[in-house]
Motif scaffolding. Structure first.
Motif, PDB file in Angstrom:
ATOM      1  N   ALA A  21      10.644  -9.960  17.169  1.00  0.00           N
ATOM      2  CA  ALA A  21       9.326  -9.530  18.747  1.00  0.00           C
ATOM      3  C   ALA A  21       8.385  -9.142  18.095  1.00  0.00           C
ATOM      4  N   GLY A  22       8.366  -8.956  17.294  1.00  0.00           N
ATOM      5  CA  GLY A  22       7.109  -8.059  15.996  1.00  0.00           C
ATOM      6  C   GLY A  22       6.684  -6.490  16.473  1.00  0.00           C
ATOM      7  N   ARG A  23       8.053  -6.177  17.827  1.00  0.00           N
ATOM      8  CA  ARG A  23       7.492  -4.783  17.507  1.00  0.00           C
ATOM      9  C   ARG A  23       7.558  -3.801  16.796  1.00  0.00           C
ATOM     10  N   MET A  59      14.149 -10.677  -1.182  1.00  0.00           N
ATOM     11  CA  MET A  59      14.291 -11.083  -0.358  1.00  0.00           C
ATOM     12  C   MET A  59      15.162 -10.021   0.259  1.00  0.00           C
ATOM     13  N   ILE A  60      14.565  -9.656   1.815  1.00  0.00           N
ATOM     14  CA  ILE A  60      15.171  -8.109   2.783  1.00  0.00           C
ATOM     15  C   ILE A  60      15.681  -9.075   3.658  1.00  0.00           C
ATOM     16  N   ALA A  61      17.370  -9.335   3.491  1.00  0.00           N
ATOM     17  CA  ALA A  61      17.859 -10.058   4.937  1.00  0.00           C
ATOM     18  C   ALA A  61      18.744  -8.792   6.033  1.00  0.00           C
ATOM     19  N   VAL A  62      17.979  -9.559   7.408  1.00  0.00           N
ATOM     20  CA  VAL A  62      18.613  -8.612   7.930  1.00  0.00           C
ATOM     21  C   VAL A  62      19.811 -10.003   9.313  1.00  0.00           C
ATOM     22  N   PHE A  79      16.975 -12.577   9.850  1.00  0.00           N
ATOM     23  CA  PHE A  79      15.632 -12.227   9.909  1.00  0.00           C
ATOM     24  C   PHE A  79      15.378 -11.985   8.220  1.00  0.00           C
ATOM     25  N   LEU A  80      14.157 -12.674   8.240  1.00  0.00           N
ATOM     26  CA  LEU A  80      13.809 -12.900   5.955  1.00  0.00           C
ATOM     27  C   LEU A  80      12.289 -12.290   6.298  1.00  0.00           C
ATOM     28  N   ILE A  81      12.668 -10.846   5.285  1.00  0.00           N
ATOM     29  CA  ILE A  81      11.831 -10.628   4.837  1.00  0.00           C
ATOM     30  C   ILE A  81      11.191 -10.613   2.895  1.00  0.00           C
ATOM     31  N   GLU A 112      19.685  -4.931  18.593  1.00  0.00           N
ATOM     32  CA  GLU A 112      18.915  -4.692  18.958  1.00  0.00           C
ATOM     33  C   GLU A 112      17.625  -4.346  17.630  1.00  0.00           C
ATOM     34  N   LEU A 113      17.684  -4.010  16.478  1.00  0.00           N
ATOM     35  CA  LEU A 113      16.884  -4.451  14.769  1.00  0.00           C
ATOM     36  C   LEU A 113      16.803  -5.758  15.308  1.00  0.00           C
ATOM     37  N   LEU A 114      17.400  -6.893  15.144  1.00  0.00           N
ATOM     38  CA  LEU A 114      17.066  -8.430  15.080  1.00  0.00           C
ATOM     39  C   LEU A 114      15.517  -8.285  16.089  1.00  0.00           C
ATOM     40  N   GLU A 115      15.887  -7.978  17.938  1.00  0.00           N
ATOM     41  CA  GLU A 115      14.782  -8.089  18.447  1.00  0.00           C
ATOM     42  C   GLU A 115      14.147  -7.648  18.557  1.00  0.00           C
TER      43      GLU A 115
END
Length: 241
Positions: A208-210, A76-79, A104-106, A201-204
């Motif tokens: 938001a899926g942007r 998992m990539i954790a931010v 955020f978790l990927i 900002e990255l998390l936002e």
């Protein structure tokens, strides 16, 4: 191209024993190919805070301190984590800890070796055969926010299947090189609409899926992954059913 292009998955000698990539080499290659952001994802650890601050001062690009964590549901990539937390080898626990801090978790390379029966047989396991519908029901996709649909260490077919699952589930898609040397940095990466300067900002933007996965920056030709449409051909459909 506006916004920020971030390689969301790579490893350096500062935190990965299997990497040969130094911070100096990372910066040199990033500037050479036009990569404007990196999300450093060492295995089960973050960079030292002081080393990170020093690196950022001279980087000339957006730098985030993420982490690739080995869990009971895969990598998992954790931010958003500020340190490694006890118990996060449980993917559910990891998601809980990230939710506490707005993280955020990927899921990374979710279908690596999926189409390689020899890989399973070498481990004394039976090969896995799942339809797209069955794959979408895997527990991991109920835990994560997003799916890494482009990974430099995965086969094209594996990446394509990850994209199909992400589309079916309506999950945010990311791309990362999974580079351990200068070779392949930003072969796959993630385009963000905004010019990023902070982790907040990255998390936002992730929440938001942007953002969307891209390929080819290292070759000077940026292509949005799956922009035209990625569908299983007849042979792949039969193999996964």
């Amino acid at each position: 191209m506006t916004g920020t292009i971030v390689d969301m998955h790579l490893h350096t000698v500062n935190g990965a024993s299997d990497s040969a990539l130094t911070s100096e080499q990372l910066l040199s290659e990033a500037h050479r190919i036009g990569l404007t952001g990196v999300n450093i994802t060492e295995h089960d650890r973050l960079w030292d805070r002081h080393a990170l601050e020093k690196f950022r001062e001279t980087a000339g690009l957006f730098v985030n301190n993420g982490m690739e964590i080995s869990t009971d549901m895969g990598h998992m990539i954790a931010v958003g984590l500020k340190s490694y937390v006890s118990g996060i080898r449980s993917a559910v626990k990891l998601r809980e800890e990230l939710d506490k801090v707005g993280g955020f978790l990927i899921v990374a390379h979710p279908f690596r070796h999926f189409f390689d029966p020899v890989h399973y047989m070498r481990q004394g396991k039976k090969p896995v055969f799942l339809t797209l519908d069955e794959a979408c029901e895997l527990p991991v996709f109920k835990v994560v926010h997003a799916i890494e649909v482009l990974n430099g260490g995965s086969m094209p077919r594996e990446n394509k299947f990850a994209l199909q699952v992400a589309r079916r589930l309506g999950k945010t898609c990311t791309g990362g090189s999974d580079a351990h040397s200068t070779s392949g940095i930003a072969c796959f990466s993630t385009q963000f609409e905004k010019q990023l300067t902070t982790e907040a900002e990255l998390l936002e933007e992730l929440h938001a899926g942007r953002c969307y996965p891209i390929e080819g920056l290292n070759l000077g030709k940026v292509i949005p992954f799956g922009a035209v449409g990625v569908e299983l051909d007849a042979e792949e459909a039969a193999a996964s059913s």
